[in-house]
Design a protein around this motif. Structure first.
Motif, PDB file in Angstrom:
ATOM      1  N   ASP A 242      -6.527   2.745  -6.539  1.00 19.74           N
ATOM      2  CA  ASP A 242      -7.650   3.314  -6.130  1.00 19.74           C
ATOM      3  C   ASP A 242      -8.885   2.838  -6.082  1.00 19.74           C
ATOM      4  N   ALA A 243      -9.260   2.866  -7.419  1.00 21.20           N
ATOM      5  CA  ALA A 243      -9.781   2.433  -8.589  1.00 21.20           C
ATOM      6  C   ALA A 243     -10.250  -0.009  -7.849  1.00 21.20           C
TER       7      ALA A 243
ATOM      8  N   ARG B  92      -9.610  -0.686  -5.450  1.00 20.26           N
ATOM      9  CA  ARG B  92      -9.872  -0.717  -3.714  1.00 20.26           C
ATOM     10  C   ARG B  92     -11.799  -0.132  -3.703  1.00 20.26           C
ATOM     11  N   ALA B  93     -11.510   0.650  -4.633  1.00 20.74           N
ATOM     12  CA  ALA B  93     -13.306   1.189  -3.968  1.00 20.74           C
ATOM     13  C   ALA B  93     -14.369   0.264  -5.336  1.00 20.74           C
ATOM     14  N   ALA B  94     -13.488  -0.141  -6.265  1.00 15.64           N
ATOM     15  CA  ALA B  94     -15.254  -1.046  -7.040  1.00 15.64           C
ATOM     16  C   ALA B  94     -15.970  -1.923  -5.310  1.00 15.64           C
ATOM     17  N   ARG B  95     -16.953  -2.148  -6.397  1.00  9.81           N
ATOM     18  CA  ARG B  95     -18.173  -2.424  -5.923  1.00  9.81           C
ATOM     19  C   ARG B  95     -18.493  -3.775  -6.649  1.00  9.81           C
TER      20      ARG B  95
ATOM     21  N   ASP C 182      -9.706   2.364 -17.069  1.00 13.76           N
ATOM     22  CA  ASP C 182     -10.412   1.857 -15.848  1.00 13.76           C
ATOM     23  C   ASP C 182     -10.664   0.305 -14.683  1.00 13.76           C
TER      24      ASP C 182
ATOM     25  N   ALA D  26     -11.527  -0.265 -12.213  1.00  9.50           N
ATOM     26  CA  ALA D  26     -12.535  -1.066 -11.510  1.00  9.50           C
ATOM     27  C   ALA D  26     -13.682  -2.426 -12.125  1.00  9.50           C
TER      28      ALA D  26
ATOM     29  N   ASP E  89       1.164   3.829  -3.360  1.00  7.61           N
ATOM     30  CA  ASP E  89       0.757   5.221  -2.535  1.00  7.61           C
ATOM     31  C   ASP E  89       1.968   6.338  -2.732  1.00  7.61           C
TER      32      ASP E  89
ATOM     33  N   ARG F  47       0.346  -1.083   0.213  1.00  8.47           N
ATOM     34  CA  ARG F  47       0.207   0.324   0.085  1.00  8.47           C
ATOM     35  C   ARG F  47       0.905   1.120  -0.025  1.00  8.47           C
TER      36      ARG F  47
END
Length: 224
Positions: free
Chosen positions: A40-41, A43-46, A184, A186, A29, A25
């Motif tokens: 970041d994408a 980590r944020a994916a649903r 992309d 995610a 960063d 991580r």
């Protein structure tokens, strides 16, 4: 998270794995902006609730920057399939990739021996990967990979165990870079999870996925 066929991570124990993941991580960063945006994408994916995803130590020698995720398709306390997805980034570009990013994956699951014996199974499994990407409208290049079938038969003190068959998909592809130089990720992760769900035999996620053909229910998914 325990993987269906044995844990995918290479850490000697939980503490080492947690340390390696935290180091990953910190490296992410401090990486170039396109790589940070791509991570970041991820980590944020649903994702589908049946798929559990968590960071795992990434390989260090394949590219200047890397980030990895480990996933399992979960049904109650059983894992139906598992896999690993690695994001690689070389700001200078890579001739074989024809780009600055590369996605590398391993996906595997157990099968009924009859299904594993189907001569068309490798082609079908590869089409699941490319079809998952195309269904979400993703553009990619330089795809490559292997589909491997393996069977285990038990003897002597293990003779009571039924024969087991496994399918394994190893693949990589170059995601198209978007604005700011980041792909992309995610959407690529969602497509990869679609592949995991198919190989696990889950029903389609929604009405738009009704044409997806999944593997039939396989024998004895392993307890976590």
């Amino acid at each position: 998270m325990a993987a269906a066929q044995g844990r995918l991570s290479d850490g000697a124990d939980g503490m080492d794995e947690a340390k390696d993941t935290e180091n990953g991580r910190r490296e992410a960063d401090s990486a170039p902006l396109p790589f940070r945006a791509a991570v970041d994408a991820l980590r944020a994916a649903r994702l589908r609730p049946q798929i559990e995803v968590e960071p795992t130590p990434a390989p260090k020698r394949l590219a200047p920057y890397s980030y990895a995720l480990e996933a399992a398709v979960v049904d109650g306390d059983q894992d139906l399939a598992d896999g690993r997805l690695v994001l690689l980034h070389d700001p200078a570009g890579h001739d074989a990739w024809r780009g600055t990013f590369r996605l590398v994956t391993l996906v595997r699951a157990e099968l009924e021996p009859e299904m594993a014996a189907d001569p068309l199974l490798p082609e079908v499994c590869w089409s699941w990967l490319t079809g998952a990407l195309q269904t979400r409208g993703l553009t990619y290049g330089e795809p490559s990979g292997t589909v491997t079938r393996a069977s285990s038969h038990y003897f002597g003190g293990l003779s009571a165990r039924p024969a087991a068959s496994q399918i394994e998909i190893r693949a990589s592809w170059t995601p198209r870079e978007g604005l700011g130089g980041a792909p992309d990720t995610a959407a690529h992760l969602a497509s990869w999870c679609d592949l995991l769900a198919q190989i696990a035999g889950l029903p389609p996620a929604g009405p738009g996925d009704a044409s997806v053909v999944t593997l039939p229910q396989r024998r004895g998914p392993q307890s976590r």
